[in-house]
Design an enzyme around this catalytic site. Sequence first.
Site, mmCIF file in Angstrom:
data_model
loop_
_atom_site.group_PDB
_atom_site.id
_atom_site.type_symbol
_atom_site.label_atom_id
_atom_site.label_comp_id
_atom_site.label_asym_id
_atom_site.label_seq_id
_atom_site.Cartn_x
_atom_site.Cartn_y
_atom_site.Cartn_z
ATOM 1 N N ASP A 85 0.852 -1.187 0.000
ATOM 2 C CA ASP A 85 0.000 0.000 0.000
ATOM 3 C C ASP A 85 0.893 1.243 0.000
ATOM 4 O O ASP A 85 1.728 1.416 0.886
ATOM 5 C CB ASP A 85 -0.923 -0.030 1.228
ATOM 6 C CG ASP A 85 -2.116 0.893 1.089
ATOM 7 O OD1 ASP A 85 -1.995 1.917 0.388
ATOM 8 O OD2 ASP A 85 -3.163 0.602 1.699
ATOM 9 N N ASP A 96 -3.422 7.366 -3.192
ATOM 10 C CA ASP A 96 -3.320 6.223 -2.274
ATOM 11 C C ASP A 96 -3.702 4.981 -3.084
ATOM 12 O O ASP A 96 -4.784 4.948 -3.667
ATOM 13 C CB ASP A 96 -4.308 6.495 -1.128
ATOM 14 C CG ASP A 96 -4.377 5.420 -0.066
ATOM 15 O OD1 ASP A 96 -3.611 4.439 -0.137
ATOM 16 O OD2 ASP A 96 -5.228 5.564 0.846
ATOM 17 N N HIS A 157 -12.086 6.074 1.548
ATOM 18 C CA HIS A 157 -12.153 7.372 2.227
ATOM 19 C C HIS A 157 -11.955 8.508 1.251
ATOM 20 O O HIS A 157 -11.257 8.363 0.246
ATOM 21 C CB HIS A 157 -11.075 7.442 3.311
ATOM 22 C CG HIS A 157 -9.730 6.961 2.825
ATOM 23 N ND1 HIS A 157 -8.767 7.803 2.359
ATOM 24 C CD2 HIS A 157 -9.216 5.704 2.682
ATOM 25 C CE1 HIS A 157 -7.709 7.094 1.970
ATOM 26 N NE2 HIS A 157 -7.963 5.814 2.144
ATOM 27 N N HIS A 165 -7.528 10.583 5.608
ATOM 28 C CA HIS A 165 -8.897 10.106 5.818
ATOM 29 C C HIS A 165 -9.766 11.318 6.117
ATOM 30 O O HIS A 165 -9.916 11.715 7.263
ATOM 31 C CB HIS A 165 -8.965 9.068 6.952
ATOM 32 C CG HIS A 165 -8.422 7.730 6.532
ATOM 33 N ND1 HIS A 165 -9.186 6.594 6.485
ATOM 34 C CD2 HIS A 165 -7.203 7.353 6.095
ATOM 35 C CE1 HIS A 165 -8.448 5.573 6.055
ATOM 36 N NE2 HIS A 165 -7.234 6.019 5.823
ATOM 37 N N GLU A 192 -11.155 0.988 -1.684
ATOM 38 C CA GLU A 192 -10.258 -0.116 -1.338
ATOM 39 C C GLU A 192 -10.981 -1.329 -0.760
ATOM 40 O O GLU A 192 -11.057 -1.490 0.447
ATOM 41 C CB GLU A 192 -9.149 0.352 -0.396
ATOM 42 C CG GLU A 192 -9.578 1.157 0.809
ATOM 43 C CD GLU A 192 -8.372 1.654 1.611
ATOM 44 O OE1 GLU A 192 -7.478 0.867 1.913
ATOM 45 O OE2 GLU A 192 -8.345 2.859 1.915
ATOM 46 N N GLU A 290 -6.572 -1.214 -4.254
ATOM 47 C CA GLU A 290 -6.997 0.174 -4.011
ATOM 48 C C GLU A 290 -6.566 1.105 -5.136
ATOM 49 O O GLU A 290 -5.444 1.013 -5.641
ATOM 50 C CB GLU A 290 -6.380 0.675 -2.688
ATOM 51 C CG GLU A 290 -6.711 2.127 -2.352
ATOM 52 C CD GLU A 290 -6.165 2.576 -0.999
ATOM 53 O OE1 GLU A 290 -5.158 2.003 -0.540
ATOM 54 O OE2 GLU A 290 -6.743 3.519 -0.421
HETATM 55 MN MN MN Z 1 -3.902 2.692 0.971
HETATM 56 MN MN MN Z 2 -6.640 4.203 1.613
#
Ligand code: MN
Ligand code: MN
Length: 304
Positions: A85, A96, A157, A165, A192, A290
């Site tokens: 990630d 992200d 998010h 977030h 995600e 994600e």
């Molecule tokens: Mn992530």
């Molecule tokens: Mn994330």
Amino acid sequence: MKEEIYEKYKTAGEIAKKAREYGKKLIKQGVLVLDVVNKVEEKILEEGASLAFPVNVSINEVAAHFTPKHNDNFVFKKGDLVKLDVGAHVDGFIADTAVTVEIATSRYEKLIEATNEALRNAIGFIKSGIDVSQIGEIIGNTIEKHGFASIENLTGHSLEQFCLHAGISIPNFYDDALKGVKLERGMAVAIEPFATDGVGYVIAGKNGNIYRCLNPRRFFLRDPVAKREINFLKNEFKSLPFAERWYHKMLSKRSGLDSNYMLERLARQGYIKQYNQLVEKKTGKVAQTEHTIIVHDDEAEIIT
Ligand code: MN
Ligand code: MN
């Protein structure tokens, strides 16, 4: 969304994507986990973005929030299910993105495919005005159709400048309570899906070696060292997550203090939050995929 901000998201997205694909190729049996996170982070910096959070490598039943410590010397093993990630930002505008890699076996291909398909289906459905409860329904149904459970207490998010977030959570199942919460044009959102062969719930495990500065009401003036360090950390990372590894490097240049001891001291006084690993409750194996998207009038644009 202003053109200037959109361009920053696009650049962060391209770099996060490059770093993810680069990291994916590095994950192999016998390779030091620490080497992979260091190399992926170096790649993000070399490409001209900043680190939005430490590169996470959560393995097997660990769903999220793990990065190695500065002196961890464990290696990837055959059969490991690795969630890589990655987060890059340009002037605080964050991309992200995550991918799951299975090392040298193919037992979890279907689990991985369930998250890939859930993500494709969700993104294909998103446009301005879409209800987040419907996105959760699509993700949950897709994962269930493959015979797995989606993880109910991990969510996508919304993203805002220097805020990983932000206000809106995107659930991975149909959540009636989120009916009426809508995605609007110009929002940046991370979607995600997490799928597992366990029960679909994560609990806190051991220290994940990830931290974030908080905003306490007042400083504990009797601990000037803590005050100095929290000012340093806030200046360096703002409200974004940082790694013990990063702090260790910076701290060892100017003091003999132990990074883990100092982080514990700051966490105890409420200046920083320490993140625990998030572990599947029945130690089920976990896959995650994600992307970060920008919401447009008629579609969602994947920037990662
Ligand atoms: Mn992530
Ligand atoms: Mn994330």
